[in-house]
Scaffold this motif. Sequence first.
Motif, PDB file in Angstrom:
ATOM      1  N   ILE A  48       0.897  -1.305   0.003  1.00  0.00           N
ATOM      2  CA  ILE A  48       0.280   0.002  -0.051  1.00  0.00           C
ATOM      3  C   ILE A  48       0.777   1.240   0.101  1.00  0.00           C
ATOM      4  O   ILE A  48       1.670   1.312   0.754  1.00  0.00           O
ATOM      5  CB  ILE A  48      -1.053  -0.003   1.225  1.00  0.00           C
ATOM      6  N   THR A  49       0.686   2.163  -0.958  1.00  0.00           N
ATOM      7  CA  THR A  49       1.363   3.382  -0.809  1.00  0.00           C
ATOM      8  C   THR A  49       0.148   4.639  -1.012  1.00  0.00           C
ATOM      9  O   THR A  49      -0.757   4.288  -1.253  1.00  0.00           O
ATOM     10  CB  THR A  49       2.047   3.653  -2.175  1.00  0.00           C
ATOM     11  N   ASN A  50       0.828   5.808  -0.663  1.00  0.00           N
ATOM     12  CA  ASN A  50      -0.118   7.004  -0.653  1.00  0.00           C
ATOM     13  C   ASN A  50       0.492   8.186  -1.253  1.00  0.00           C
ATOM     14  O   ASN A  50       1.749   8.277  -1.311  1.00  0.00           O
ATOM     15  CB  ASN A  50      -0.669   7.081   0.941  1.00  0.00           C
ATOM     16  N   THR A  51      -0.445   9.011  -1.521  1.00  0.00           N
ATOM     17  CA  THR A  51       0.084  10.345  -2.000  1.00  0.00           C
ATOM     18  C   THR A  51      -0.379  11.438  -1.328  1.00  0.00           C
ATOM     19  O   THR A  51      -0.295  12.570  -1.362  1.00  0.00           O
ATOM     20  CB  THR A  51      -0.704  10.442  -3.420  1.00  0.00           C
ATOM     21  N   ILE A  52      -0.372  11.075   0.067  1.00  0.00           N
ATOM     22  CA  ILE A  52      -0.781  12.359   1.206  1.00  0.00           C
ATOM     23  C   ILE A  52       0.314  13.428   1.096  1.00  0.00           C
ATOM     24  O   ILE A  52      -0.218  14.879   1.117  1.00  0.00           O
ATOM     25  CB  ILE A  52      -0.748  11.751   2.522  1.00  0.00           C
ATOM     26  N   ARG A  53       1.452  13.148   1.232  1.00  0.00           N
ATOM     27  CA  ARG A  53       2.494  14.573   0.775  1.00  0.00           C
ATOM     28  C   ARG A  53       2.275  15.189  -0.447  1.00  0.00           C
ATOM     29  O   ARG A  53       2.145  16.457   0.174  1.00  0.00           O
ATOM     30  CB  ARG A  53       3.883  13.722   0.816  1.00  0.00           C
ATOM     31  N   VAL A  54       1.989  14.550  -1.553  1.00  0.00           N
ATOM     32  CA  VAL A  54       1.964  15.347  -2.809  1.00  0.00           C
ATOM     33  C   VAL A  54       0.337  16.313  -2.483  1.00  0.00           C
ATOM     34  O   VAL A  54       0.462  17.410  -2.794  1.00  0.00           O
ATOM     35  CB  VAL A  54       1.600  14.375  -3.865  1.00  0.00           C
TER      36      VAL A  54
ATOM     37  N   GLN B  99       0.473  12.542  14.949  1.00  0.00           N
ATOM     38  CA  GLN B  99       1.285  11.205  15.039  1.00  0.00           C
ATOM     39  C   GLN B  99       0.705  10.039  14.034  1.00  0.00           C
ATOM     40  O   GLN B  99       1.523   9.365  13.192  1.00  0.00           O
ATOM     41  CB  GLN B  99       1.630  10.654  16.346  1.00  0.00           C
ATOM     42  N   THR B 100      -0.781  10.014  13.852  1.00  0.00           N
ATOM     43  CA  THR B 100      -1.369   8.988  12.993  1.00  0.00           C
ATOM     44  C   THR B 100      -1.214   9.358  11.684  1.00  0.00           C
ATOM     45  O   THR B 100      -0.702   8.675  10.952  1.00  0.00           O
ATOM     46  CB  THR B 100      -2.741   8.785  13.495  1.00  0.00           C
ATOM     47  N   ILE B 101      -1.347  10.636  11.201  1.00  0.00           N
ATOM     48  CA  ILE B 101      -1.007  11.414  10.109  1.00  0.00           C
ATOM     49  C   ILE B 101       0.451  10.984   9.398  1.00  0.00           C
ATOM     50  O   ILE B 101       0.695  10.397   8.369  1.00  0.00           O
ATOM     51  CB  ILE B 101      -1.353  12.773   9.913  1.00  0.00           C
ATOM     52  N   VAL B 102       1.358  11.284  10.445  1.00  0.00           N
ATOM     53  CA  VAL B 102       2.716  11.091  10.263  1.00  0.00           C
ATOM     54  C   VAL B 102       3.070   9.510   9.888  1.00  0.00           C
ATOM     55  O   VAL B 102       3.804   9.193   8.776  1.00  0.00           O
ATOM     56  CB  VAL B 102       3.658  11.485  11.324  1.00  0.00           C
ATOM     57  N   ALA B 103       2.475   8.687  10.743  1.00  0.00           N
ATOM     58  CA  ALA B 103       2.752   7.314  10.494  1.00  0.00           C
ATOM     59  C   ALA B 103       2.097   6.741   9.088  1.00  0.00           C
ATOM     60  O   ALA B 103       2.681   5.892   8.519  1.00  0.00           O
ATOM     61  CB  ALA B 103       2.333   6.354  11.548  1.00  0.00           C
ATOM     62  N   ILE B 104       0.730   7.312   8.952  1.00  0.00           N
ATOM     63  CA  ILE B 104       0.082   6.862   7.357  1.00  0.00           C
ATOM     64  C   ILE B 104       1.045   7.203   6.492  1.00  0.00           C
ATOM     65  O   ILE B 104       1.358   6.879   5.345  1.00  0.00           O
ATOM     66  CB  ILE B 104      -1.196   7.515   7.499  1.00  0.00           C
ATOM     67  N   GLU B 105       1.482   8.552   6.472  1.00  0.00           N
ATOM     68  CA  GLU B 105       2.199   9.259   5.427  1.00  0.00           C
ATOM     69  C   GLU B 105       3.471   8.567   4.885  1.00  0.00           C
ATOM     70  O   GLU B 105       3.848   8.348   3.793  1.00  0.00           O
ATOM     71  CB  GLU B 105       2.382  10.731   5.469  1.00  0.00           C
ATOM     72  N   GLN B 106       4.278   8.118   6.217  1.00  0.00           N
ATOM     73  CA  GLN B 106       5.280   7.287   5.916  1.00  0.00           C
ATOM     74  C   GLN B 106       5.340   5.736   5.749  1.00  0.00           C
ATOM     75  O   GLN B 106       6.207   4.997   5.686  1.00  0.00           O
ATOM     76  CB  GLN B 106       6.321   7.439   7.177  1.00  0.00           C
ATOM     77  N   GLY B 107       4.102   5.366   5.597  1.00  0.00           N
ATOM     78  CA  GLY B 107       3.723   3.877   5.295  1.00  0.00           C
ATOM     79  C   GLY B 107       4.002   3.088   6.408  1.00  0.00           C
ATOM     80  O   GLY B 107       3.964   1.818   6.315  1.00  0.00           O
ATOM     81  N   ARG B 108       3.971   3.493   7.504  1.00  0.00           N
ATOM     82  CA  ARG B 108       4.139   2.593   9.098  1.00  0.00           C
ATOM     83  C   ARG B 108       2.927   2.264   9.601  1.00  0.00           C
ATOM     84  O   ARG B 108       2.779   1.597  10.444  1.00  0.00           O
ATOM     85  CB  ARG B 108       5.169   3.373   9.967  1.00  0.00           C
ATOM     86  N   TYR B 109       1.730   2.958   9.142  1.00  0.00           N
ATOM     87  CA  TYR B 109       0.474   2.402   9.588  1.00  0.00           C
ATOM     88  C   TYR B 109      -0.516   2.586   8.353  1.00  0.00           C
ATOM     89  O   TYR B 109      -0.661   3.597   7.899  1.00  0.00           O
ATOM     90  CB  TYR B 109       0.187   3.396  10.870  1.00  0.00           C
ATOM     91  N   SER B 110      -1.421   1.558   8.353  1.00  0.00           N
ATOM     92  CA  SER B 110      -2.402   1.517   7.456  1.00  0.00           C
ATOM     93  C   SER B 110      -3.809   1.874   7.898  1.00  0.00           C
ATOM     94  O   SER B 110      -4.167   1.085   8.953  1.00  0.00           O
ATOM     95  CB  SER B 110      -2.575   0.177   6.773  1.00  0.00           C
ATOM     96  N   PRO B 111      -4.477   2.939   7.637  1.00  0.00           N
ATOM     97  CA  PRO B 111      -5.764   3.337   8.436  1.00  0.00           C
ATOM     98  C   PRO B 111      -6.819   2.545   8.141  1.00  0.00           C
ATOM     99  O   PRO B 111      -6.738   1.629   7.227  1.00  0.00           O
ATOM    100  CB  PRO B 111      -5.935   4.940   7.965  1.00  0.00           C
TER     101      PRO B 111
END
Lengths: 141, 74
Positions: free
Chosen positions: B8-14, B36-48
């Motif tokens: 799973i990848t995301n484009t939140i930063r973009v 912290q949850t947004i940071v973790a999702i953005e870095q791919g450490r947590y899938s919401p």
Amino acid sequence: MTFKEMNAAVMLLGAVVISAWVLTGAIGDPTLTLSAVATRLCWAILASIVFNIAAIIVFTILISIAQGREFRDEVADERDRLVGAKAMRNAYVVASLAGLAALIVWALGYEVTTGVYVLFGGLMLAGAVDAGSQLVYYRIG
Amino acid sequence: MGKGQPGITNTIRVLRFHAGEMTQAALAEKVGVTRQTIVAIEQGRYSPSLEVAFRIAAAFGVPITEVFSWQAAD
């Protein structure tokens, strides 16, 4: 560091300090009666609660001063609940093993107080595992 | 979803950049989670959860597939 991470670190520190205190007492006076040991462990639990409350207040003040703004807890979200559940699962395994270890100690014919110390130490270890697991899960996901 | 999944990848930063460099804290407030949850999702450490994933997409006004994508492991 977030408030929840600090809280976990304080719990970990508290478990280590109180365990060391109880262990020192157990080694220093191994001939205590069951009643005396139970009383000592009740005091240890009370000391643990007081230590955690005092340490959280002190660290909150110190971190607030260092950051130049109020350091406070946020409302828990789904990730916090997941981290808590996973850490609790790890702690449950350790607590179960502590119960088993105490039973084995008694089955082998050791003093009742020895088993009580093993059980208490195992539960303190479970608390430390819970706190340590939270720190790990918050850091590495 | 739980711990970050490899596929799973995301484009939140973009998306944050295109939203006027929206801060992680602002996004967190819109979504209703901690920064912290947004940071973790953005870095791919947590899938919401699915709900939070939809909330993130709604915060940017885009479909969920524009935020998250999944690729099967070979």
